[in-house]
Structures are given as structure tokens and as C-alpha cells.
Scaffold this active site. Structure first.
Site, PDB file in Angstrom:
ATOM      1  N   GLY A  96       0.651  -5.156   0.942  1.00  0.00           N
ATOM      2  CA  GLY A  96      -0.472  -5.365   0.047  1.00  0.00           C
ATOM      3  C   GLY A  96      -0.091  -6.110  -1.221  1.00  0.00           C
ATOM      4  O   GLY A  96      -0.918  -6.819  -1.802  1.00  0.00           O
TER       5      GLY A  96
ATOM      6  N   GLU B 231      -0.271  -9.610  -0.283  1.00  0.00           N
ATOM      7  CA  GLU B 231      -1.670  -9.988  -0.116  1.00  0.00           C
ATOM      8  C   GLU B 231      -2.354 -10.233  -1.458  1.00  0.00           C
ATOM      9  O   GLU B 231      -3.231 -11.099  -1.563  1.00  0.00           O
ATOM     10  CB  GLU B 231      -2.404  -8.917   0.701  1.00  0.00           C
TER      11      GLU B 231
ATOM     12  N   GLU C 114       3.713  -4.864   7.780  1.00  0.00           N
ATOM     13  CA  GLU C 114       2.724  -3.959   8.365  1.00  0.00           C
ATOM     14  C   GLU C 114       2.949  -3.747   9.857  1.00  0.00           C
ATOM     15  O   GLU C 114       2.681  -2.666  10.395  1.00  0.00           O
ATOM     16  CB  GLU C 114       1.304  -4.505   8.133  1.00  0.00           C
TER      17      GLU C 114
ATOM     18  N   ALA D 278       0.831  -1.204   0.000  1.00  0.00           N
ATOM     19  CA  ALA D 278       0.000   0.000   0.000  1.00  0.00           C
ATOM     20  C   ALA D 278       0.864   1.251   0.000  1.00  0.00           C
ATOM     21  O   ALA D 278       1.940   1.286   0.601  1.00  0.00           O
ATOM     22  CB  ALA D 278      -0.919  -0.007   1.214  1.00  0.00           C
TER      23      ALA D 278
END
Length: 259
Positions: free
Chosen positions: A112, A115, A135, A63
Site C-alpha cells: 500500500g 500504491e 501482496e 497495509a
């Protein structure tokens, strides 16, 4: 545009195109990916999808932290809507997509980005790729579905080691853990992903869809419920032309062998 799309026969190759940001996922990129998947689900000319990143350094660094910081500064409600709903929405779309989505991991896949790899149906990685869940260093758990998918894919203890330490693993270790299917030289990455797509596309689209849906829906259910899901998806294929063609091919080969 933060993504580019090209077509290799019936495979759509989507590239996250922010190389100066290591293909970080800002809100625009997430929204563009989600919108493209929504439109492509109904496009019969697309049989499969290969998802990769621009350049050779990163699939996606995760992200975009500047976006996250602004949403977090705006308060919990904004953060949940902007970050969690948006990120989980994208990974859910990928996981539940009716056609196979293959990640071609061309570099680091962090946060992300990792993910997204977890959500894709299959994944091929260049030998210099790496994977991490950093994270925790920002003070929060993975918000795009990673705290749930990763343990389901590679096991609770291996997933927790990645999530709790934030340390990266290389492509070979990711392969050993079951996060990715194949490790190849970087020069062979896209060709390998496209060849994998072709091997799937030789089968009837209805069968491919049913297999994807049965596994995705049933994998986290108790076995009896999962078997019911399997039966339901089998039933959807019985009247299809794909089944008729498959049976006819098999029976014709059997007849020739017996003669």
C-alpha cells in the site's frame, strides 16, 4: 493521531507517524489521511502537499497485516469494504486531489505504501529507498489500485514483474522505470520535495488544478476523448485572473524586448 501535519509556507507536509510499525497503514491511518485530504481540498492557504513517513527506514511498509487478517477472517464482504473500498478510496483521493501531492519517499515503500506513491502526482526518493509489490506472497493481488496504476505508469511487463515476483527494486531502478521523478541523498529529501512544490506554486492555482485534472482524467482515455477533456479544462481557465496575469507578464516582457 497516526499522521502529523506541519506547514512550510503554503505547502502542507503530512507525515505518516507509526515508525514502530514501519508506518504501516492501519485503518485509522487511512481514514485520517482521507479525512485530512477532504478538508484540505477547500483550504486556499494550502497550495501543495508533501507526503512522507516518520523516521528514515520506511515511507510505508504497506497495509497493516493484522487489520487485513481480521477483515479477511470476517469474510469476503468485510474484506471488500474494509480493505479494497478504503484503500482504493485513499489512493483515488490522492490521485484526484486538486493540488499537487508530492511523495517524499524516505525508505521502503511496499504494498500500500507503493500504491500511495503511484497515486501521488510527483515523487522524490531518498537514495536508500526501495519499492515492492509483495501482496502476492499473502495470496492476493494489490488491493489499493496498484494492479491498475502501476502498469499505466511503468508499462505492463515491468509492472507484472514487480507484481508477480514481489521482489523489491531500488530507488535508481524505480527512477529509470518512471515510478519516481528524482533520487536524492536522504539528507536532501524534504528540501528537494519542498523546492519542487515551490516551483509549482509560482503558477496560478487555477492553472495548476486544470493541468492536474486534465492529465488525471485524460491519461487513460482514447486520444480524441482526452483532447476533449483538455479543451474543457482549458475553457475553465480562460476567464480567470491567472490567465490575465500570465498574458500581461508575457506581453510586457515582449514590449520591453522590442524597444
Amino acid at each position: 493521531m497516526s499522521i502529523t501535519v506541519r506547514h512550510a509556507a503554503s505547502t502542507a507536509v503530512i507525515t505518516i507517524d507509526r515508525p514502530d510499525k514501519l508506518n504501516a497503514l492501519d485503518y485509522t491511518t487511512i481514514d485520517e489521511l482521507s479525512a485530512w485530504l477532504d478538508n484540505a481540498s477547500a483550504d486556499d492557504s494550502i497550495r501543495s502537499v508533501v507526503l512522507t513517513g516518520s523516521g528514515d527506514r520506511a515511507f510505508s511498509a504497506g497495509a497493516d497485516i493484522s487489520c487485513l487478517a481480521q477483515s479477511i477472517d470476517a469474510g469476503t464482504a468485510h474484506a471488500l469494504q474494509d480493505i479494497v473500498a478504503r484503500g482504493q478510496g485513499l489512493t483515488r483521493r490522492i490521485e484526484q486531489f486538486s493540488k499537487p501531492v508530492i511523495a517524499a519517499v524516505n525508505g521502503l515503500a511496499y504494498g500500500g505504501g507503493c500504491e500511495i506513491v503511484e497515486a501521488t502526482h510527483l515523487a522524490v526518493a531518498a537514495d536508500h529507498a526501495s519499492f515492492a509489490k509483495p501482496e502476492i506472497s499473502l495470496g492476493f493481488p494489490p488491493p489499493f489500485g496498484g494492479s491498475q496504476r502501476l502498469p499505466r505508469h511503468i508499462g505492463r511487463k515491468r509492472a507484472l514483474e514487480m507484481i508477480l515476483t514481489g521482489d523489491a527494486v531500488d530507488a535508481q531502478r524505480a527512477h529509470e522505470m518512471g515510478l519516481i521523478n528524482h533520487v536524492v541523498p536522504a539528507s536532501d529529501l524534504l528540501a528537494t520535495a519542498l523546492e519542487l512544490a515551490v516551483r509549482i506554486e509560482r503558477h496560478a492555482p487555477t492553472a495548476v488544478h486544470a493541468c492536474l485534472a486534465a492529465v488525471t482524467r485524460g491519461i487513460n482515455l482514447p486520444i480524441d476523448e482526452g483532447l476533449a477533456v483538455e479543451a474543457a479544462w482549458f475553457a475553465t481557465t480562460v476567464p480567470t485572473a491567472g490567465v490575465r496575469r500570465g498574458l500581461d507578464r508575457f506581453l510586457s516582457r515582449s514590449d520591453m524586448t522590442s524597444q
